[in-house]
Design a protein around this motif. Sequence first.
Motif, PDB file in Angstrom:
ATOM      1  N   ASN A 233     -12.269   2.099  12.775  1.00 19.60           N
ATOM      2  CA  ASN A 233     -12.050   3.299  11.954  1.00 19.60           C
ATOM      3  C   ASN A 233     -10.585   3.457  11.531  1.00 19.60           C
ATOM      4  N   ILE A 234      -9.994   2.357  11.099  1.00 21.91           N
ATOM      5  CA  ILE A 234      -8.605   2.339  10.643  1.00 21.91           C
ATOM      6  C   ILE A 234      -8.595   2.044   9.148  1.00 21.91           C
ATOM      7  N   GLU A 235      -7.793   2.780   8.410  1.00 15.43           N
ATOM      8  CA  GLU A 235      -7.645   2.495   6.975  1.00 15.43           C
ATOM      9  C   GLU A 235      -6.523   1.480   6.783  1.00 15.43           C
ATOM     10  N   LEU A 236      -6.825   0.414   6.073  1.00 16.33           N
ATOM     11  CA  LEU A 236      -5.844  -0.645   5.829  1.00 16.33           C
ATOM     12  C   LEU A 236      -5.163  -0.431   4.487  1.00 16.33           C
ATOM     13  N   ILE A 237      -3.826  -0.514   4.489  1.00 22.09           N
ATOM     14  CA  ILE A 237      -3.039  -0.442   3.258  1.00 22.09           C
ATOM     15  C   ILE A 237      -2.209  -1.713   3.138  1.00 22.09           C
ATOM     16  N   CYS A 238      -2.349  -2.420   2.037  1.00 24.43           N
ATOM     17  CA  CYS A 238      -1.516  -3.592   1.765  1.00 24.43           C
ATOM     18  C   CYS A 238      -0.252  -3.116   1.053  1.00 24.43           C
ATOM     19  N   TYR A 239       0.887  -3.436   1.628  1.00 25.16           N
ATOM     20  CA  TYR A 239       2.156  -2.977   1.070  1.00 25.16           C
ATOM     21  C   TYR A 239       2.934  -4.147   0.481  1.00 25.16           C
ATOM     22  N   ASP A 254     -10.381  -4.749  -3.956  1.00 27.98           N
ATOM     23  CA  ASP A 254     -10.952  -4.857  -2.611  1.00 27.98           C
ATOM     24  C   ASP A 254     -10.091  -4.178  -1.550  1.00 27.98           C
ATOM     25  N   TYR A 255      -8.816  -3.957  -1.850  1.00 28.30           N
ATOM     26  CA  TYR A 255      -7.899  -3.403  -0.856  1.00 28.30           C
ATOM     27  C   TYR A 255      -7.109  -2.228  -1.430  1.00 28.30           C
ATOM     28  N   GLU A 256      -6.744  -1.324  -0.545  1.00 30.77           N
ATOM     29  CA  GLU A 256      -5.845  -0.234  -0.911  1.00 30.77           C
ATOM     30  C   GLU A 256      -4.430  -0.801  -0.939  1.00 30.77           C
ATOM     31  N   ILE A 257      -3.689  -0.541  -2.020  1.00 33.34           N
ATOM     32  CA  ILE A 257      -2.387  -1.184  -2.205  1.00 33.34           C
ATOM     33  C   ILE A 257      -1.320  -0.149  -2.564  1.00 33.34           C
ATOM     34  N   ILE A 258      -0.168  -0.270  -1.917  1.00 30.37           N
ATOM     35  CA  ILE A 258       1.048   0.436  -2.342  1.00 30.37           C
ATOM     36  C   ILE A 258       2.015  -0.637  -2.814  1.00 30.37           C
ATOM     37  N   ASN A 259       2.346  -0.591  -4.087  1.00 27.77           N
ATOM     38  CA  ASN A 259       3.148  -1.644  -4.706  1.00 27.77           C
ATOM     39  C   ASN A 259       4.528  -1.106  -5.082  1.00 27.77           C
ATOM     40  N   HIS A 260       5.541  -1.517  -4.322  1.00 30.01           N
ATOM     41  CA  HIS A 260       6.924  -1.113  -4.589  1.00 30.01           C
ATOM     42  C   HIS A 260       7.762  -2.288  -5.092  1.00 30.01           C
ATOM     43  N   SER A 261       7.099  -3.315  -5.610  1.00 28.80           N
ATOM     44  CA  SER A 261       7.825  -4.534  -5.976  1.00 28.80           C
ATOM     45  C   SER A 261       8.903  -4.296  -7.019  1.00 28.80           C
ATOM     46  N   ASP A 262       8.681  -3.329  -7.948  1.00 27.35           N
ATOM     47  CA  ASP A 262       9.654  -3.113  -9.011  1.00 27.35           C
ATOM     48  C   ASP A 262      10.282  -1.730  -8.969  1.00 27.35           C
ATOM     49  N   VAL A 263      10.231  -1.074  -7.816  1.00 25.06           N
ATOM     50  CA  VAL A 263      10.758   0.297  -7.710  1.00 25.06           C
ATOM     51  C   VAL A 263      12.283   0.333  -7.803  1.00 25.06           C
ATOM     52  N   LEU A 264      12.939  -0.611  -7.150  1.00 19.60           N
ATOM     53  CA  LEU A 264      14.408  -0.627  -7.146  1.00 19.60           C
ATOM     54  C   LEU A 264      14.923  -1.346  -8.389  1.00 19.60           C
ATOM     55  N   ILE A 265      15.758  -0.673  -9.151  1.00 15.63           N
ATOM     56  CA  ILE A 265      16.200  -1.240 -10.432  1.00 15.63           C
ATOM     57  C   ILE A 265      17.659  -1.705 -10.409  1.00 15.63           C
TER      58      ILE A 265
END
Length: 298
Positions: A233-239, A254-265
């Motif tokens: 019963n754990i929610e998986l987040i791919c970061y 298929d997966y919950e994703i938090i994408n910060h690849s281009d956040v820093l400019i």
Amino acid sequence: MSIFLKKIGILIISTFVIANLLSYISLWTLRQSSFYKPSFLVNAVSETNFDYIVLGASTGLTTLDTQVIDSLSGKKGINLAIDDTSISSQYLMLEHFLALGKTTKICVIAPSFTSFDTQIQSLNANDYRFLPYVDRSYVSDYFQSFSSVNAKLLSGSKYFPMLGVSYYNSEVFYPSLLSVFQPNRHNRFDTNGNYTYPVQDLMSGHIKNRQSIKLNFKNGALKKIQELCDRNNIELICYISPIKNIEIVSNTSDYEIINHSDVLIKTDYFFDNVHVNSLGRQVISERFANDLSSYFKD
């Protein structure tokens, strides 16, 4: 001649027994310490229930500061990322976490971005840090799943500790000696499991012309983590952590994703192409705390 051979035999057997005894003591000492993350989780983390945990490689270790995230989100987390590992190792860490009777609502996995699409699984550079727990089935099974020589030495250490300890001498035996005198010392991480790279005196500027790369999230070990999370019963987040010259485009639902690849400019926030420095870590951890809060609204 027979007396000579008998003495040689006794010498070999004695050396074998003493080497295994010293190796057993070395592993026992590391199990009592907090030097590496697996034993740190056992001996220095008294909390049982967490809102989130961070698994990953050096990117997860140095990007997400759980102390900052906790202070802003009001949640409780811990960073269990280990440098120079891939998703297969991070599955092992999740098994280790659950085997200790600990729980979490969310598991954030933050490996290097290339790991999400890696098809071939192999023993990772720092997997030996689980060696003190080789007598546990989930650890020995993990080592046995690989065919390399060093993996066989690690799995064989369940019966003959000298195999793994002698092969990883400087990474195991010497830290165990250090742990005798400083059992609470950590190997490049703080009391919350975090680590950061320093700010370097580099030329400041804006990042331009990022290359776009698509990820399909086809790593089989990632699927195993998802299945393990589902059973508990754990929610998986791919970061996906910030990358200086690359923008990641996720190509999966298929997966919950938090994408910060281009956040820093700006280049000021990076230590190198794939790792942020302490300035970048602060900015991203604040951003992540805000993103994480949305998963607890219900």
